[in-house]
Design an enzyme around this catalytic site. Structure first.
Site, PDB file in Angstrom:
ATOM      1  N   GLY A  12      30.042  55.542  63.421  1.00  0.00           N
ATOM      2  CA  GLY A  12      29.014  54.693  62.826  1.00  0.00           C
ATOM      3  C   GLY A  12      28.627  53.553  63.756  1.00  0.00           C
ATOM      4  N   ASP A  13      27.535  52.874  63.416  1.00  0.00           N
ATOM      5  CA  ASP A  13      27.046  51.708  64.159  1.00  0.00           C
ATOM      6  C   ASP A  13      26.681  52.033  65.607  1.00  0.00           C
ATOM      7  OD1 ASP A  13      27.535  50.257  61.848  1.00  0.00           O
ATOM      8  OD2 ASP A  13      29.558  49.710  62.488  1.00  0.00           O
ATOM      9  N   GLU A  14      26.235  53.242  65.843  1.00  0.00           N
ATOM     10  CA  GLU A  14      25.904  53.666  67.198  1.00  0.00           C
ATOM     11  C   GLU A  14      24.548  53.134  67.651  1.00  0.00           C
ATOM     12  OE1 GLU A  14      26.541  55.703  64.669  1.00  0.00           O
ATOM     13  OE2 GLU A  14      28.236  57.022  65.132  1.00  0.00           O
ATOM     14  N   GLY A  15      23.778  52.632  66.687  1.00  0.00           N
ATOM     15  CA  GLY A  15      22.406  52.208  66.993  1.00  0.00           C
ATOM     16  C   GLY A  15      21.382  53.169  66.392  1.00  0.00           C
ATOM     17  N   LYS A  16      21.791  53.842  65.298  1.00  0.00           N
ATOM     18  CA  LYS A  16      20.893  54.811  64.657  1.00  0.00           C
ATOM     19  C   LYS A  16      19.616  54.149  64.181  1.00  0.00           C
ATOM     20  CE  LYS A  16      24.150  55.674  61.708  1.00  0.00           C
ATOM     21  NZ  LYS A  16      25.261  54.908  62.305  1.00  0.00           N
ATOM     22  N   ALA A  39      25.860  51.580  54.627  1.00  0.00           N
ATOM     23  CA  ALA A  39      25.199  51.603  55.930  1.00  0.00           C
ATOM     24  C   ALA A  39      24.592  50.241  56.233  1.00  0.00           C
ATOM     25  CB  ALA A  39      24.101  52.664  55.928  1.00  0.00           C
ATOM     26  N   GLY A  40      24.568  49.891  57.511  1.00  0.00           N
ATOM     27  CA  GLY A  40      23.848  48.699  57.961  1.00  0.00           C
ATOM     28  C   GLY A  40      23.137  49.093  59.239  1.00  0.00           C
ATOM     29  N   HIS A  41      21.837  49.316  59.158  1.00  0.00           N
ATOM     30  CA  HIS A  41      21.063  49.793  60.309  1.00  0.00           C
ATOM     31  C   HIS A  41      20.160  48.666  60.792  1.00  0.00           C
ATOM     32  CE1 HIS A  41      21.610  54.278  59.025  1.00  0.00           C
ATOM     33  NE2 HIS A  41      22.751  53.615  59.176  1.00  0.00           N
ATOM     34  N   GLN A 220      26.501  56.252  58.741  1.00  0.00           N
ATOM     35  CA  GLN A 220      27.848  56.478  59.280  1.00  0.00           C
ATOM     36  C   GLN A 220      27.773  57.405  60.509  1.00  0.00           C
ATOM     37  OE1 GLN A 220      27.700  57.002  55.439  1.00  0.00           O
ATOM     38  NE2 GLN A 220      27.565  54.819  55.669  1.00  0.00           N
ATOM     39  N   GLY A 298      30.029  42.174  58.082  1.00  0.00           N
ATOM     40  CA  GLY A 298      30.310  41.101  59.038  1.00  0.00           C
ATOM     41  C   GLY A 298      31.680  41.202  59.688  1.00  0.00           C
ATOM     42  N   ARG A 301      34.171  44.560  64.728  1.00  0.00           N
ATOM     43  CA  ARG A 301      34.395  45.989  64.974  1.00  0.00           C
ATOM     44  C   ARG A 301      35.513  46.163  65.996  1.00  0.00           C
ATOM     45  NH1 ARG A 301      27.951  46.856  65.604  1.00  0.00           N
ATOM     46  NH2 ARG A 301      27.438  46.962  63.384  1.00  0.00           N
TER      47      ARG A 301
HETATM   48  P1  GDP Z   1      23.600  51.706  63.152  1.00  0.00           P
HETATM   49  O1  GDP Z   1      24.439  51.491  61.949  1.00  0.00           O
HETATM   50  O2  GDP Z   1      23.957  52.975  63.873  1.00  0.00           O
HETATM   51  O3  GDP Z   1      22.123  51.607  62.893  1.00  0.00           O
HETATM   52  O4  GDP Z   1      23.969  50.507  64.176  1.00  0.00           O
HETATM   53  P2  GDP Z   1      24.125  48.957  63.784  1.00  0.00           P
HETATM   54  O5  GDP Z   1      22.784  48.384  63.580  1.00  0.00           O
HETATM   55  O6  GDP Z   1      25.138  48.786  62.714  1.00  0.00           O
HETATM   56  O7  GDP Z   1      24.810  48.409  65.108  1.00  0.00           O
HETATM   57  C1  GDP Z   1      24.198  48.506  66.344  1.00  0.00           C
HETATM   58  C2  GDP Z   1      23.999  47.093  66.900  1.00  0.00           C
HETATM   59  O8  GDP Z   1      23.672  47.159  68.273  1.00  0.00           O
HETATM   60  C3  GDP Z   1      22.836  46.358  66.255  1.00  0.00           C
HETATM   61  O9  GDP Z   1      23.115  44.998  66.258  1.00  0.00           O
HETATM   62  C4  GDP Z   1      21.661  46.684  67.183  1.00  0.00           C
HETATM   63  O10 GDP Z   1      20.651  45.702  67.126  1.00  0.00           O
HETATM   64  C5  GDP Z   1      22.353  46.672  68.514  1.00  0.00           C
HETATM   65  N1  GDP Z   1      21.819  47.592  69.540  1.00  0.00           N
HETATM   66  C6  GDP Z   1      21.283  48.831  69.401  1.00  0.00           C
HETATM   67  N2  GDP Z   1      21.046  49.371  70.611  1.00  0.00           N
HETATM   68  C7  GDP Z   1      21.437  48.457  71.521  1.00  0.00           C
HETATM   69  C8  GDP Z   1      21.479  48.447  72.942  1.00  0.00           C
HETATM   70  O11 GDP Z   1      21.127  49.402  73.628  1.00  0.00           O
HETATM   71  N3  GDP Z   1      21.984  47.319  73.545  1.00  0.00           N
HETATM   72  C9  GDP Z   1      22.415  46.248  72.821  1.00  0.00           C
HETATM   73  N4  GDP Z   1      22.890  45.206  73.491  1.00  0.00           N
HETATM   74  N5  GDP Z   1      22.382  46.216  71.485  1.00  0.00           N
HETATM   75  C10 GDP Z   1      21.915  47.321  70.845  1.00  0.00           C
HETATM   76  P1  IMO Z   2      26.366  52.786  59.486  1.00  0.00           P
HETATM   77  O1  IMO Z   2      25.396  53.694  58.785  1.00  0.00           O
HETATM   78  C1  IMO Z   2      30.549  51.968  60.357  1.00  0.00           C
HETATM   79  C2  IMO Z   2      33.437  52.917  57.187  1.00  0.00           C
HETATM   80  C3  IMO Z   2      34.170  51.788  56.512  1.00  0.00           C
HETATM   81  C4  IMO Z   2      35.480  52.490  56.176  1.00  0.00           C
HETATM   82  C5  IMO Z   2      35.033  53.891  55.814  1.00  0.00           C
HETATM   83  C6  IMO Z   2      34.879  54.130  54.316  1.00  0.00           C
HETATM   84  O2  IMO Z   2      25.912  51.386  59.610  1.00  0.00           O
HETATM   85  O3  IMO Z   2      26.818  53.400  60.778  1.00  0.00           O
HETATM   86  P2  IMO Z   2      33.025  53.390  52.554  1.00  0.00           P
HETATM   87  O4  IMO Z   2      32.568  52.037  52.109  1.00  0.00           O
HETATM   88  O5  IMO Z   2      31.960  54.248  53.113  1.00  0.00           O
HETATM   89  O6  IMO Z   2      33.809  54.126  51.488  1.00  0.00           O
HETATM   90  O7  IMO Z   2      34.088  53.095  53.733  1.00  0.00           O
HETATM   91  O8  IMO Z   2      33.780  54.079  56.461  1.00  0.00           O
HETATM   92  N1  IMO Z   2      31.955  52.800  57.164  1.00  0.00           N
HETATM   93  C7  IMO Z   2      31.212  52.525  58.229  1.00  0.00           C
HETATM   94  N2  IMO Z   2      31.567  52.191  59.499  1.00  0.00           N
HETATM   95  N3  IMO Z   2      29.250  52.092  60.036  1.00  0.00           N
HETATM   96  C8  IMO Z   2      28.879  52.449  58.792  1.00  0.00           C
HETATM   97  O9  IMO Z   2      27.606  52.717  58.461  1.00  0.00           O
HETATM   98  C9  IMO Z   2      29.871  52.629  57.813  1.00  0.00           C
HETATM   99  N4  IMO Z   2      29.853  52.955  56.506  1.00  0.00           N
HETATM  100  C10 IMO Z   2      31.127  53.068  56.126  1.00  0.00           C
HETATM  101  O10 IMO Z   2      34.347  50.711  57.390  1.00  0.00           O
HETATM  102  O11 IMO Z   2      36.271  52.589  57.338  1.00  0.00           O
HETATM  103 MG    MG Z   3      25.657  50.019  61.103  1.00  0.00          MG
END
Ligand code: GDP
Ligand code: IMO
Ligand code: MG
Length: 427
Positions: A12-16, A39-41, A220, A298, A301
């Protein structure tokens, strides 16, 4: 009828959010198919940052329509909050966001159950959004779907039956209090939700017949997948590409291409195995540089090196044909850059992520050190602008994974994204 599934390839949090938003300028529909407001995108436009939890990341361009598919679990109160936030910031949502009548509803008691379970032994570090308990009710066939939520009599009866089933764990008094709280908020939430609801599976199928372009947006990532992740430290749905069919109401033959989003290193929030996790001082440096704090909770990670066995598993399970490699800029200043090429466990070399909990805990990464690079990558606009060692890092990953990095991202905003490999992403 092109459908491109965009999948989180790690934890998760790859930058989707950033990548889906980038691609959605050329899409007619963007569809979320699993997860919920766990999710937090993040999408950054013109210096403004949007954290999306339920709304697909296509909502921020005016062109695409957006659907929350049947596989998503929807908290009406969270959706109301998000729609208000978007409208206050000038985004048109009404008429552009559709919620499946088949999706399940997260109710306050689901969050209460999540809190109770996370408070005891066996905590897994969930987001406390009630995701697991809601999917449990769905599988146990006592859940409330949006279609039922919209009918007051049906909803009241289903709520009473569900609370009856959970009263042992919640406690009688707390169950009664949650019922009152839920019913007090219900009329306003129902009024808010009703205009957004429809049969999204049918609507998207029609769009596909009319040759529209559809993006699927996973929440995720592969390693948090209920079946393919680090069970039990996973979420309760299927982010892998197979989940997109079930969760959007489309046949497997509808998906033309799969793009996996991966960071140039690895992060994870919550508990569970993480073989390439870095020692604290190094992790701290990357965390601060890359602002690695959860967009939903918050929480800081956890940070690790890029993990090729993990990515090989993700690529195989989801049929990832191309990668979007994000946060390359964050690695600037690290030298050497380590990459895990295999694991060693009980004298054997493993080239993919192992299944057993024990192996996941005990497997030791085999690292290869690559030369680092320095400088601000944020102003690069094409591969040729990157420092040579950064370019070689990207090329090396592509070769090792036999998967081209079609998109490289060097910053949070839209302009800091470049298409790298040839060919259409849409298959
Ligand atoms: P998601 O859940 O996969 O959409 O990813 P998140 O938004 O939770 O986390 C990705 C974080 O990295 C966010 O704060 C984005 O604004 C930031 N981000 C995405 N791509 C890049 C990148 O290439 N470089 C940097 N420095 N930040 C990025
Ligand atoms: P995005 O879409 C990263 C993790 C939680 C926990 C596990 C189970 O932003 O990538 P849950 O509340 O789903 O039952 O929690 O999954 N988790 C994530 N980690 N990015 C997310 O979403 C996540 N959504 C859930 O931290 O380990
Ligand atoms: Mg996220």
């Amino acid at each position: 009828m092109p459908v491109l599934a965009v999948i989180g390839a790690q934890w998760g949090d790859e930058g989707k959010g950033k990548i889906v938003h980038y691609l959605s300028q050329g899409a007619d529909w963007v569809v979320r198919y699993q997860g919920g407001d766990n999710a937090g995108h993040t999408v950054v436009i013109g210096g403004q940052s949007f954290a999306l939890h339920l709304a697909p990341s296509g909502i921020l361009f005016t062109r695409p329509r957006n659907a929350i598919g049947n596989g998503v679990v929807v908290n009406p109160a969270a959706l109301l909050k998000e729609v208000r936030m978007l409208e206050q910031r000038g985004i048109r949502v009404r008429g552009r966001l559709f919620v499946s009548l088949h999706a399940h509803v997260i109710l306050p008691y689901h969050m209460a159950l999540d809190r109770i379970r996370e408070g005891g032994r066996g905590a897994i570090g969930t987001t406390l959004k009630g995701i697991g308990p809601c999917y449990e009710d769905k599988v146990a066939r006592r859940g409330v779907r949006i279609a039922d939520y919209l009918e007051p009599e049906t909803f009241r009866a289903l709520l009473a039956a569900a609370l009856e089933a959970h009263k042992g764990e919640l406690g009688r008094k707390e169950a009664a209090r949650l019922k009152r709280e839920t019913l007090a908020a219900y009329p306003a939430l129902r009024r808010f939700l009703a205009p957004f609801c429809g049969d999204t599976g049918r609507i998207i199928s029609k769009a596909l017949s009319a040759k529209r372009r559809v993006l699927m947006e996973s929440a995720q990532g592969a390693m948090l997948d209920l079946d393919h992740g680090t069970y039990p430290f996973v979420t309760s749905s299927n982010p892998v590409s197979g989940g997109a069919c079930v969760g959007a109401g489309l046949p497997p033959t509808a998906i033309d291409a799969v793009l996996g989003v991966a960071k140039a290193y690895t992060t994870r929030v919550g508990l569970g195995p993480f073989p390439t996790e870095m020692p604290a001082p190094l992790a701290g440096r990357i965390r601060e540089k890359g602002h690695e704090y959860g967009a939903t909770t918050g929480r800081p990670r956890r940070i690790g090196w890029l993990d090729l066995p993990q990515l090989r598993s993700a690529i195989r399970v989801s049929g990832i044909g191309r990668l979007a490699l994000t946060k390359l800029d964050t690695l600037s200043g690290m030298d050497p850059i380590r990459v895990c090429t295999a694991y060693r466990w009980r004298g054997r070399l493993l080239d993919e992520f192992p299944a057993s909990r024990r192996a996941q805990r005990e497997a030791r990464p085999v690292y290869r050190d690559l030369p680092g690079f320095a400088g601000d990558l944020g102003s690069c606009r094409r591969l040729a602008d990157l420092p040579p060692a950064a370019r070689r890092y990207v090329r090396w990953i592509e070769r090792e994974l036999r998967t081209p990095a079609a998109i490289v991202s060097v910053g949070a905003s839209h302009e800091q994204t470049f298409l790298h490999s040839e060919g259409s992403l849409w298959g």
